[in-house]
Write a protein that holds these residues in place. Structure first.
Motif, PDB file in Angstrom:
ATOM      1  N   GLN A 153       0.807  -1.218   0.000  1.00  0.00           N
ATOM      2  CA  GLN A 153       0.000   0.000   0.000  1.00  0.00           C
ATOM      3  C   GLN A 153       0.844   1.274   0.000  1.00  0.00           C
ATOM      4  O   GLN A 153       0.293   2.368  -0.058  1.00  0.00           O
ATOM      5  CB  GLN A 153      -0.919  -0.001   1.226  1.00  0.00           C
ATOM      6  CG  GLN A 153      -1.926  -1.125   1.240  1.00  0.00           C
ATOM      7  CD  GLN A 153      -2.856  -1.064   2.438  1.00  0.00           C
ATOM      8  OE1 GLN A 153      -2.669  -0.259   3.347  1.00  0.00           O
ATOM      9  NE2 GLN A 153      -3.876  -1.918   2.450  1.00  0.00           N
ATOM     10  N   ALA A 154       2.147   1.139   0.069  1.00  0.00           N
ATOM     11  CA  ALA A 154       3.024   2.304   0.169  1.00  0.00           C
ATOM     12  C   ALA A 154       3.058   3.076  -1.138  1.00  0.00           C
ATOM     13  O   ALA A 154       2.765   2.545  -2.229  1.00  0.00           O
ATOM     14  CB  ALA A 154       4.435   1.862   0.551  1.00  0.00           C
ATOM     15  N   HIS A 155       3.427   4.354  -1.026  1.00  0.00           N
ATOM     16  CA  HIS A 155       3.734   5.140  -2.220  1.00  0.00           C
ATOM     17  C   HIS A 155       4.903   4.482  -2.953  1.00  0.00           C
ATOM     18  O   HIS A 155       5.774   3.840  -2.338  1.00  0.00           O
ATOM     19  CB  HIS A 155       4.104   6.575  -1.845  1.00  0.00           C
ATOM     20  CG  HIS A 155       2.926   7.421  -1.464  1.00  0.00           C
ATOM     21  ND1 HIS A 155       2.043   7.916  -2.388  1.00  0.00           N
ATOM     22  CD2 HIS A 155       2.493   7.870  -0.248  1.00  0.00           C
ATOM     23  CE1 HIS A 155       1.117   8.637  -1.777  1.00  0.00           C
ATOM     24  NE2 HIS A 155       1.357   8.626  -0.481  1.00  0.00           N
ATOM     25  N   THR A 156       4.926   4.649  -4.253  1.00  0.00           N
ATOM     26  CA  THR A 156       6.004   4.057  -5.045  1.00  0.00           C
ATOM     27  C   THR A 156       7.203   4.973  -5.180  1.00  0.00           C
ATOM     28  O   THR A 156       8.261   4.524  -5.623  1.00  0.00           O
ATOM     29  CB  THR A 156       5.482   3.688  -6.436  1.00  0.00           C
ATOM     30  OG1 THR A 156       4.968   4.870  -7.079  1.00  0.00           O
ATOM     31  CG2 THR A 156       4.367   2.644  -6.330  1.00  0.00           C
ATOM     32  N   GLU A 157       7.034   6.250  -4.827  1.00  0.00           N
ATOM     33  CA  GLU A 157       8.160   7.180  -4.843  1.00  0.00           C
ATOM     34  C   GLU A 157       8.088   8.058  -3.595  1.00  0.00           C
ATOM     35  O   GLU A 157       7.216   7.887  -2.742  1.00  0.00           O
ATOM     36  CB  GLU A 157       8.149   8.008  -6.132  1.00  0.00           C
ATOM     37  CG  GLU A 157       8.314   7.169  -7.396  1.00  0.00           C
ATOM     38  CD  GLU A 157       8.624   8.031  -8.608  1.00  0.00           C
ATOM     39  OE1 GLU A 157       9.616   8.778  -8.575  1.00  0.00           O
ATOM     40  OE2 GLU A 157       7.858   7.946  -9.583  1.00  0.00           O
ATOM     41  N   CYS A 158       9.003   9.014  -3.507  1.00  0.00           N
ATOM     42  CA  CYS A 158       9.115   9.818  -2.293  1.00  0.00           C
ATOM     43  C   CYS A 158       7.833  10.599  -2.025  1.00  0.00           C
ATOM     44  O   CYS A 158       7.058  10.907  -2.927  1.00  0.00           O
ATOM     45  CB  CYS A 158      10.308  10.756  -2.385  1.00  0.00           C
ATOM     46  SG  CYS A 158      10.254  11.879  -3.780  1.00  0.00           S
ATOM     47  N   VAL A 159       7.612  10.904  -0.744  1.00  0.00           N
ATOM     48  CA  VAL A 159       6.405  11.599  -0.296  1.00  0.00           C
ATOM     49  C   VAL A 159       6.788  13.039   0.033  1.00  0.00           C
ATOM     50  O   VAL A 159       7.640  13.278   0.893  1.00  0.00           O
ATOM     51  CB  VAL A 159       5.796  10.902   0.933  1.00  0.00           C
ATOM     52  CG1 VAL A 159       4.504  11.586   1.362  1.00  0.00           C
ATOM     53  CG2 VAL A 159       5.548   9.423   0.634  1.00  0.00           C
ATOM     54  N   TYR A 160       6.144  13.983  -0.632  1.00  0.00           N
ATOM     55  CA  TYR A 160       6.487  15.394  -0.474  1.00  0.00           C
ATOM     56  C   TYR A 160       5.675  16.105   0.592  1.00  0.00           C
ATOM     57  O   TYR A 160       6.126  17.096   1.168  1.00  0.00           O
ATOM     58  CB  TYR A 160       6.303  16.133  -1.804  1.00  0.00           C
ATOM     59  CG  TYR A 160       7.300  15.762  -2.861  1.00  0.00           C
ATOM     60  CD1 TYR A 160       8.646  15.611  -2.553  1.00  0.00           C
ATOM     61  CD2 TYR A 160       6.903  15.554  -4.185  1.00  0.00           C
ATOM     62  CE1 TYR A 160       9.565  15.281  -3.528  1.00  0.00           C
ATOM     63  CE2 TYR A 160       7.813  15.228  -5.161  1.00  0.00           C
ATOM     64  CZ  TYR A 160       9.149  15.084  -4.833  1.00  0.00           C
ATOM     65  OH  TYR A 160      10.055  14.745  -5.794  1.00  0.00           O
ATOM     66  N   THR A 161       4.463  15.633   0.853  1.00  0.00           N
ATOM     67  CA  THR A 161       3.597  16.398   1.748  1.00  0.00           C
ATOM     68  C   THR A 161       2.673  15.463   2.513  1.00  0.00           C
ATOM     69  O   THR A 161       2.254  14.421   1.995  1.00  0.00           O
ATOM     70  CB  THR A 161       2.762  17.428   0.962  1.00  0.00           C
ATOM     71  OG1 THR A 161       1.939  18.162   1.861  1.00  0.00           O
ATOM     72  CG2 THR A 161       1.900  16.759  -0.090  1.00  0.00           C
ATOM     73  N   ILE A 162       2.390  15.828   3.755  1.00  0.00           N
ATOM     74  CA  ILE A 162       1.438  15.099   4.586  1.00  0.00           C
ATOM     75  C   ILE A 162       0.654  16.098   5.418  1.00  0.00           C
ATOM     76  O   ILE A 162       1.082  17.225   5.649  1.00  0.00           O
ATOM     77  CB  ILE A 162       2.125  14.086   5.532  1.00  0.00           C
ATOM     78  CG1 ILE A 162       3.138  14.803   6.439  1.00  0.00           C
ATOM     79  CG2 ILE A 162       2.761  12.939   4.776  1.00  0.00           C
ATOM     80  CD1 ILE A 162       3.661  13.939   7.571  1.00  0.00           C
ATOM     81  N   GLN A 163      -0.505  15.662   5.863  1.00  0.00           N
ATOM     82  CA  GLN A 163      -1.252  16.367   6.900  1.00  0.00           C
ATOM     83  C   GLN A 163      -2.078  15.330   7.631  1.00  0.00           C
ATOM     84  O   GLN A 163      -2.612  14.404   7.004  1.00  0.00           O
ATOM     85  CB  GLN A 163      -2.176  17.445   6.342  1.00  0.00           C
ATOM     86  CG  GLN A 163      -2.881  18.245   7.437  1.00  0.00           C
ATOM     87  CD  GLN A 163      -4.250  18.739   7.044  1.00  0.00           C
ATOM     88  OE1 GLN A 163      -4.585  18.789   5.856  1.00  0.00           O
ATOM     89  NE2 GLN A 163      -5.065  19.103   8.019  1.00  0.00           N
ATOM     90  N   TYR A 164      -2.145  15.424   8.946  1.00  0.00           N
ATOM     91  CA  TYR A 164      -3.013  14.507   9.671  1.00  0.00           C
ATOM     92  C   TYR A 164      -3.798  15.266  10.716  1.00  0.00           C
ATOM     93  O   TYR A 164      -3.392  16.321  11.211  1.00  0.00           O
ATOM     94  CB  TYR A 164      -2.220  13.351  10.288  1.00  0.00           C
ATOM     95  CG  TYR A 164      -1.462  13.655  11.552  1.00  0.00           C
ATOM     96  CD1 TYR A 164      -2.048  13.491  12.807  1.00  0.00           C
ATOM     97  CD2 TYR A 164      -0.147  14.068  11.500  1.00  0.00           C
ATOM     98  CE1 TYR A 164      -1.346  13.731  13.962  1.00  0.00           C
ATOM     99  CE2 TYR A 164       0.574  14.312  12.659  1.00  0.00           C
ATOM    100  CZ  TYR A 164      -0.038  14.144  13.885  1.00  0.00           C
ATOM    101  OH  TYR A 164       0.665  14.388  15.039  1.00  0.00           O
TER     102      TYR A 164
END
Length: 897
Positions: free
Chosen positions: A333-344
């Motif tokens: 389920q992970a992203h296949t490339e780097c993650v640039y932004t999150i919010q929780y």
């Protein structure tokens, strides 16, 4: 002269005072019945006379004049001599009479409202010690409203919406339990009707009150035998749980205990209603629970306070557990490339990645809630969401120059706004009224979220009072009102209202709060804008390179920059009040929580004035060194109140920004670290803890992105299986190296094109500066720098024009400005990672020393820190540390932003 002591008439009470004598004094042989209806004052007399020195004299017995003329010390000695002449039993009786005058329990004498105010000034530790004095003290000390006030006075935020929602949910649950109980009893009664002609029997075999025999009591004769439906005692809605009278504890009662036992045997689902243990004595161990034992479910704020303090101790002592998204068992389920932004927020986290998708996660299960949201044509660089049903929205922006609105609950695309900017959308923020976006094209744009009429408060006040650009359909309301032309049409949702121009480089980050927009740019400035007029209200300077991130809480502006510092500015005056130095590379993300005490604006300003006075006094005494190097000047401003460390005066906030002792700043950098900052004894910000992204991935059960390789081969060759595994890893590393080399060649081609374009632009428009910008080796990507980024390649939507810094005013200001211009590519468009700082962060260069876990974005609240990086895995630090009580209480703790 006064009568002698042996004259009984000397102590005879005058006739005119006989009417004022208390009843107890009329009968010396009256027995003490254990209570008193005496309402006299503390002096114990009905009629007093004030003598010299303010002495109040009891006139029940007239004292001789020569006794009254004695000093107080002499009278004390005289009284002691008289007491010594009496029998011990007489002295004991006198002591008993004096005790009420010497000991006064304020809790029993004062109303609860007064003791509430008094206790609010005491520390929690003092209150807990006071609760052991007596049952009456404990009742007042454990008042939930008192601890609610103490919780707020610590500067902690609480989510009252979640509190009300939880209480309402518990209320509904209890109602359902009662309904099921009634139905069960009614069905049981129907079954009994088919078997017996009567369903009633005597259910109480002893008096309702007391333990005496039924036939010996008049009350028992009338009331002890009660008829009721078979199999039922008190109805659930008839039980008065927690109700107490006189001196009984409100915490629990025998009725509560018995009903609790019945509930455990009748319905396991009602165990949650068993709240607090019985307090049979004042020294009973006290364990507060989440809900108060009242008929209506109410949150126990003492419980929340206790768990919040325990949580803060975990932060201070570094007690946490790591977790990752996705769960290690669901790596697919992970992203296949780097993650640039999150919010929780609360339970949910939303992430955006270079793989062009937006993903919604459940933090409790660490798994996806929905399928990946697909719609962007390039990297997703920024997003914000609001899960509340009335909003139910995700907004995401990216390198495709557009932003998309999604329905949070279903993931359905609501609307796509194409070409919202001319270049990448680097950041966006929205509130209930506006959506604000910023871009690499140096502009900020404001959009309405709801249908907007020209007469609404959110509509621009004027189109001519600022330098902002307004679309042609925006009406100058001031002019229209003057001419009384009032025939208007509303603006549909998500219509462009205004464009703000003023930055000289990419606008990397924005915030909106209370009608103010705060923007941070690669031109090394922070600006504040009025959202109603579009006017730039104030510009903040201080950073020496481009600014990558910003936060605004109404009083302070906190920013992170390519100059490797975090700075705090006073919003009211523009003064720089702190500079935090600790990172070794670009500070890409920062968040601060100052835990302000309620209504402390005047206190903070008074504290700032006091610091200013100390500074000027030290300056007048010649204690300050006016000749400092640049390094000394930079190192002195961490927020200390020491006059030698003051960087600016005249601010409304004291050095460091004020706040309470629970203030905290968390920053993330391209040096792959997350730093937690706390205030020291002198108010200066210090590193409380340094966290490493790669270590968090490993501790969470994941696999760090950096490959494990050894230049001279595997160090241990004894085990054949181990050698085979290491050989496979080495082959994998070689494949990555070959891929990186190919990307480096592509980057070299782009660099050559960039140099050609730069030379052409310089030929067309000669620079008026010293030309250092054009010779700065870090201004354009190089093959070595491209290789240092590992597998990071330019996004498909990014062409050579995006990879090349466009000539601008900052290129005409020397090498420092050039650095600021280039760093905004890191901060604003993180997919451009071709920068010499990669070698600097890794300690030299070369593929083995690559930096692969640069932190792009982080967020923290009372319980967690979560960050995303070049690693496709999102990692976090949970300071609840698997403690169930803290985990339960933390849902009610307010967000830090």
């Amino acid at each position: 002269m006064a009568a002698p002591l042996n004259n009984p008439s000397a102590f005879t009470t005058p006739s005119y005072l006989q009417a004022f004598r208390p009843a107890s004094s009329m009968n010396a042989n009256r027995f003490d019945e254990g209570y008193s209806e005496d309402t006299r004052s503390q002096t114990g007399s009905d009629l007093v006379m004030r003598g010299e020195g303010g002495l109040e004299l009891d006139l029940q017995y007239s004292l001789p004049d020569w006794v009254l003329e004695m000093s107080e010390d002499a009278r004390s000695e005289f009284a002691y001599a008289i007491l010594r002449s009496l029998r011990t039993s007489s002295v004991a009786g006198i002591v008993d009479k004096l005790n009420p005058l010497l000991h006064l329990d304020p809790v029993k004498q004062l109303p609860p409202e007064i003791t509430f105010q008094i206790f609010s000034y005491l520390s929690p530790e003092t209150l807990l010690r006071a609760s052991a004095l007596s049952q009456a003290w404990r009742i007042r000390v454990i008042d939930s409203s008192l601890w609610k006030l103490l919780f707020r006075l610590e500067g902690w935020n609480s989510n009252f919406g979640v509190v009300r929602q939880y209480e309402e949910g518990e209320r509904q649950r209890r109602m359902e339990l009662r309904d099921r109980e009634r139905k069960r009893r009614s069905r049981a009664a129907e079954d009994k009707d088919t078997e017996k002609p009567s369903s009633k029997k005597r259910v109480r075999e002893r008096p309702l009150f007391g333990d005496g025999a039924t036939e010996d009591s008049g009350w028992g004769e009338q009331h002890s035998l009660v008829e009721a439906d078979e199999g039922s005692g008190l109805k659930p809605d008839d039980r008065m749980e927690g109700i107490a009278y006189d001196e009984a504890s409100p915490i629990t009662s025998p009725t509560t205990e018995s009903s609790r036992r019945r509930k455990r045997t009748s319905d396991p689902g009602e165990d949650d209603l068993a709240l607090l243990p019985a307090l049979t004595s004042t020294n009973h161990p006290f364990r507060p629970s989440l809900l108060l034992p009242t008929f209506e479910p109410k949150i126990n704020w003492q419980y929340l306070y206790k768990q919040k303090r325990r949580l803060e101790e975990n932060w201070d002592n570094g007690r946490f557990v790591n977790f990752q998204l996705p769960h290690p068992k669901h790596a697919e389920q992970a992203h296949t490339e780097c993650v640039y932004t999150i919010q929780y927020s609360g339970r949910y986290l939303v992430s955006g990645s270079r793989d062009k998708t937006v993903r919604v996660w459940d933090l409790d299960t660490q798994r996806l809630v929905l399928s990946p949201l697909v719609g962007h044509h390039a990297s997703v660089l920024c997003l914000q969401f609001d899960e509340r049903p009335e909003h139910d929205l995700i907004v995401s922006g990216g390198s495709d120059c557009s932003f998309i609105l999604w329905k949070f609950s279903t993931g359905r695309m609501i609307k796509r706004v194409e070409k919202a900017h001319n270049e990448s959308v680097l950041n966006l923020k929205f509130d209930d009224t506006y959506l604000v976006t910023c871009s690499k094209d140096k502009t900020i744009k404001v959009w309405n979220r709801k249908e907007l009429w020209p007469t609404d408060d959110a509509y621009p006040l004027s189109t001519k009072k600022s330098a902002a650009r307004f679309p042609s359909y925006i009406i100058d309301m001031q002019h229209q009102v003057e001419n009384q032309h009032l025939h208007f049409r509303p603006l549909p949702p998500h219509t462009l209202i205004m464009t703000l121009e003023g930055h000289a480089a990419a606008v990397n980050a924005i915030q909106i709060l209370d009608g103010q927009i705060v923007s941070a740019s690669g031109d090394r400035t922070v600006k504040v804008w009025d959202v109603r007029t579009g006017a730039c209200v104030r510009t903040f300077s201080g950073h020496t390179k481009g600014i990558a991130c910003v936060q605004f809480d109404g009083r302070r502006i906190v920013s992170g920059s390519s100059d490797e510092t975090v700075r705090i500015f006073d919003r009211a005056t523009g003064a720089e009040i702190a500079c935090l130095q600790g990172h070794s590379n670009l500070v890409r993300t920062v968040q601060a929580q100052f835990a302000d005490l309620p209504g402390n604006e005047e206190d903070l300003e008074a504290e700032a004035r006091d610091v200013d006075r100390n500074f000027f006094e030290a300056q007048a005494q010649g204690l300050l060194d006016e000749k400092m190097t640049r390094e000394q000047r930079r190192a002195r401003n961490a927020g200390s109140r020491d006059p030698k460390s003051i960087f600016a005066f005249g601010a409304k906030l004291p050095p460091g920004g004020g706040g309470s002792k629970w203030a905290r700043i968390v920053s993330g950098s391209y040096d792959e670290t997350v730093i937690i900052w706390k205030k020291g004894a002198d108010g200066a910000w210090e590193k409380a803890r340094v966290l490493y992204q790669s270590e968090a991935v490993r501790a969470a059960g994941g696999r760090p992105r950096r490959p494990v390789a050894h230049a001279n081969g595997p160090p241990n060759a004894g085990n054949q299986a181990q050698n085979q595994t290491q050989q496979q890893n080495h082959q994998t590393f070689q494949a990555l190296a070959q891929q990186a080399q190919a990307q480096a060649q592509a980057a070299q081609t782009l660099a050559q094109q960039a140099q050609a374009l730069h030379a052409a632009s310089q030929a067309m428009q000669p620079s008026t500066g010293n030309g250092a910008a054009s010779t700065n080796p870090s201004a354009v990507p190089t093959p070595t720098n491209a290789a240092a980024t590992g597998s990071q390649a330019p996004a498909q939507a990014a062409g050579p024009a995006q990879q090349t810094p466009a000539p601008g005013p900052q290129q005409q200001q020397g090498a420092g400005a050039a650095g600021g211009q280039h760093h905004h590519h890191h901060a604003g468009a993180p997919h451009h990672h071709h920068h010499a700082a990669a070698n600097h962060a890794a300690g030299g260069g070369g593929l083995n020393a690559q930096a692969t876990s640069r932190v792009f974005k982080l967020q923290f609240d009372a319980r967690r820190i979560v960050c995303c990086s070049q690693d496709p895995t999102i990692v976090g630090w949970d300071f609840a540390n698997n403690d169930k009580d803290i985990m339960l209480a933390s849902q009610f703790f307010g967000s830090s932003v």
